[in-house]
Design an enzyme around this catalytic site. Structure first.
Site, mmCIF file in Angstrom:
data_model
loop_
_atom_site.group_PDB
_atom_site.id
_atom_site.type_symbol
_atom_site.label_atom_id
_atom_site.label_comp_id
_atom_site.label_asym_id
_atom_site.label_seq_id
_atom_site.Cartn_x
_atom_site.Cartn_y
_atom_site.Cartn_z
ATOM 1 N N TRP A 21 0.972 -1.185 0.013
ATOM 2 C CA TRP A 21 0.136 -0.037 -0.023
ATOM 3 C C TRP A 21 0.611 1.257 0.117
ATOM 4 O O TRP A 21 1.766 1.430 0.973
ATOM 5 C CB TRP A 21 -0.929 0.092 1.195
ATOM 6 C CG TRP A 21 -1.778 -1.027 1.420
ATOM 7 C CD1 TRP A 21 -1.850 -1.715 2.548
ATOM 8 C CD2 TRP A 21 -3.078 -1.384 0.579
ATOM 9 N NE1 TRP A 21 -3.093 -2.747 2.659
ATOM 10 C CE2 TRP A 21 -3.656 -2.649 1.379
ATOM 11 C CE3 TRP A 21 -3.324 -1.193 -0.743
ATOM 12 C CZ2 TRP A 21 -4.644 -3.250 0.832
ATOM 13 C CZ3 TRP A 21 -4.561 -1.919 -1.153
ATOM 14 C CH2 TRP A 21 -5.115 -2.823 -0.298
ATOM 15 N N HIS A 26 -1.339 3.307 3.777
ATOM 16 C CA HIS A 26 -0.968 3.197 5.016
ATOM 17 C C HIS A 26 -1.528 4.069 5.994
ATOM 18 O O HIS A 26 -1.852 3.932 7.057
ATOM 19 C CB HIS A 26 0.667 2.887 5.140
ATOM 20 C CG HIS A 26 1.211 1.734 4.744
ATOM 21 N ND1 HIS A 26 0.926 0.477 5.333
ATOM 22 C CD2 HIS A 26 2.125 1.541 3.460
ATOM 23 C CE1 HIS A 26 1.767 -0.331 4.842
ATOM 24 N NE2 HIS A 26 2.101 0.048 3.637
ATOM 25 N N HIS A 80 8.094 -7.539 4.795
ATOM 26 C CA HIS A 80 6.836 -6.723 4.365
ATOM 27 C C HIS A 80 6.053 -7.575 3.574
ATOM 28 O O HIS A 80 4.966 -7.206 3.508
ATOM 29 C CB HIS A 80 7.161 -5.622 3.369
ATOM 30 C CG HIS A 80 8.147 -4.442 4.282
ATOM 31 N ND1 HIS A 80 7.468 -3.112 4.162
ATOM 32 C CD2 HIS A 80 9.208 -4.525 4.766
ATOM 33 C CE1 HIS A 80 8.197 -2.343 4.906
ATOM 34 N NE2 HIS A 80 9.332 -3.367 5.301
ATOM 35 N N HIS A 136 2.774 -0.640 10.345
ATOM 36 C CA HIS A 136 2.995 -0.661 9.070
ATOM 37 C C HIS A 136 2.425 -2.108 8.625
ATOM 38 O O HIS A 136 1.709 -2.219 7.444
ATOM 39 C CB HIS A 136 4.279 -0.434 8.651
ATOM 40 C CG HIS A 136 4.869 -0.680 7.077
ATOM 41 N ND1 HIS A 136 4.644 0.489 6.267
ATOM 42 C CD2 HIS A 136 5.082 -1.341 6.354
ATOM 43 C CE1 HIS A 136 4.795 0.124 5.050
ATOM 44 N NE2 HIS A 136 5.222 -1.014 5.166
ATOM 45 N N HIS A 146 0.713 -9.158 -0.974
ATOM 46 C CA HIS A 146 1.906 -9.016 -0.157
ATOM 47 C C HIS A 146 1.663 -10.371 0.521
ATOM 48 O O HIS A 146 2.641 -10.858 1.280
ATOM 49 C CB HIS A 146 1.639 -7.762 0.837
ATOM 50 C CG HIS A 146 2.464 -6.814 0.377
ATOM 51 N ND1 HIS A 146 3.824 -6.516 0.899
ATOM 52 C CD2 HIS A 146 2.250 -5.829 -0.604
ATOM 53 C CE1 HIS A 146 4.023 -5.424 0.281
ATOM 54 N NE2 HIS A 146 3.246 -5.077 -0.704
ATOM 55 N N ASP A 173 -0.858 -1.470 -5.110
ATOM 56 C CA ASP A 173 -0.433 -0.694 -3.987
ATOM 57 C C ASP A 173 -1.031 0.669 -4.103
ATOM 58 O O ASP A 173 -1.302 1.475 -3.081
ATOM 59 C CB ASP A 173 1.015 -0.454 -4.111
ATOM 60 C CG ASP A 173 1.908 -1.727 -3.296
ATOM 61 O OD1 ASP A 173 1.108 -2.243 -2.462
ATOM 62 O OD2 ASP A 173 3.104 -1.934 -3.440
HETATM 63 ZN ZN LIG Z 1 5.665 -2.255 3.255
#
Ligand SMILES: [Zn+2]
Ligand SMILES: *[C@@H]1O[C@H](CO)[C@@H](O)[C@H](O)[C@H]1NC(C)=O
Ligand SMILES: *[C@@H]1O[C@H](CO)[C@@H](O)[C@H](O)[C@H]1NC(C)=O
Ligand SMILES: *[C@@H]1O[C@H](CO)[C@@H](O)[C@H](O)[C@H]1NC(C)=O
Ligand SMILES: *[C@@H]1O[C@H](CO)[C@@H](O)[C@H](O)[C@H]1NC(C)=O
Length: 342
Positions: A21, A26, A80, A136, A146, A173
């Site tokens: 994102w 975020h 991540h 996050h 992700h 994203d």
């Molecule tokens: Zn990230």
């Protein structure tokens, strides 16, 4: 503290490209969480972050995407995501033992930093970093690409969006959320969060929202994060590539594809913000206490957390899975898209 806007604008072209994102996603997740967390949790977060502003969570929501580009923070790049070695669109699933390699993944990271943020003996700076990672990663884990290995989370599936060449990962994203909202400034995120929070409290998500906390267990970060990862990964099969990667490769996706994706993006951002509020409450108070609803005591025994598994190389992977992991490590964690720097 956020730098003044003029400074930010000057710095923007110099900032490394973020993935997961983008800033808009975020920051929106952070603002939704802010609207649901109770006073005690807010005090905990504001104290630890040393920020009593009205954007105390949003101000640090993309720190992890900057930190991983530093020499000191490069170890955190693989944290991540989790590359689910499943087989979309035929079968979607996440398997912690199979998919979380020895360098760690988003699931092990959420578990690890949840323990560390509560560990009073750690230096303040380490507990601050742990909280910033949690803020996050709770966002990232809700982005379907992700929690998917296919073509390195869609990074190598070239597509075009409104005439611009990019890749499938990147449009999830950034391009699609930004088209919906029309910008990616902090105030855009604040407004989007307000509208999604209203949907949770009294709108289209009202009846579903309580179920969003099913499986959440403050004493077991791996189990909780696996629920969220599995939820997002299912969208890879039914919305991200319902007809397989070849059906979208090289295609212009600003059209019917966008129309189908947007409700899922909104839902995933809403879930992420709501679950972040609940998770921070478990960390700060040992129970889920929400600002606008009270769900009573939840499973959580502070100080008795199950530590994350021993890190080790997964056993019994099929050959293609070993190869997929090799390709990911060679590719790294950067987005394939060029020229879109936020
Ligand atoms: Zn990230
Ligand atoms: C929470 O904090 C707000 C703002 O500081 C205050 O107005 C409110 O009374 C507090 N709520 C509770 C339950 O303490
Ligand atoms: C907290 O922030 C204030 C002002 O932003 C700063 O002066 C102070 O040194 C900070 N304290 C810590 C412990 O970082
Ligand atoms: C937990 O986080 C710390 C600090 O980033 C790191 O040094 C450690 O290796 C992590 N442990 C696990 C099991 O992920
Ligand atoms: C789409 O592309 C057109 C033509 O380049 C441009 O004018 C328009 O602003 C773009 N739309 C978005 C949402 O970026």
């Amino acid at each position: 503290m956020a730098p003044p806007k003029s400074l930010l604008l000057t710095l923007l072209p110099l900032l490394p490209q973020v993935s997961a994102w983008g800033t808009l996603g975020h920051d929106t997740v952070a603002f939704i969480a802010q609207s649901f967390i109770c006073n005690k949790t807010r005090a905990f977060a504001q104290n630890l972050l040393n920020d009593s502003s009205s954007s105390y969570l949003a101000n640090v929501a993309t720190w992890a995407d900057t930190y991983r580009y530093t020499a000191e923070g490069s170890f955190s790049a693989p944290l991540h995501y989790i590359d689910a070695l499943d087989n979309p669109p035929t079968s979607c699933n996440v398997d912690y033992e199979r998919d979380c390699p020895e360098e760690g993944c988003i699931v092990s990271a959420i578990a690890n930093y949840t323990v560390r943020v509560k560990t009073a003996s750690l230096p303040l700076i380490e507990r601050q970093k742990a909280l910033k990672w949690i803020i996050h990663f709770l966002g990232d884990i809700h982005q379907p690409l992700h929690v998917e290995n296919l073509e390195i989370g869609g990074n190598t599936i070239a597509v075009s969006f409104n005439g611009t060449s990019t890749n499938l990962h990147h449009i999830w994203d950034s391009n699609m959320p930004e088209k919906l909202i029309g910008g990616y400034a902090l105030e855009d995120a604040r407004n989007w969060a307000a509208s999604l929070s209203t949907e949770i409290t009294s709108g289209k998500y009202k009846s579903a929202a309580k179920g969003w906390l099913d499986g959440i267990d403050g004493a077991d970060g791996v189990k909780s994060a696996m629920v969220w990862a599995t939820d997002a990964n299912a969208r890879v099969c039914d919305v991200v590539v319902p007809e397989g990667a070849e059906s979208v490769r090289g295609q212009e996706l600003d059209g019917a594809y966008y129309d189908a994706a947007i409700p899922v993006i909104q839902l995933q951002i809403a879930k992420a913000g709501y679950r972040l509020a609940a998770w921070l409450s478990l960390i700060a108070t040992g129970e889920v206490k929400m600002q606008k609803k009270h769900f009573g005591r939840m499973v959580a025994r502070n100080g008795e957390d199950v530590m994350v598994r021993e890190v080790r190389e997964s056993q019994g992977l099929e050959e293609w899975m070993v190869e997929a992991r090799r390709v990911r490590r060679a590719f790294g964690w950067n987005c394939g898209a060029e020229g879109h720097k936020h």
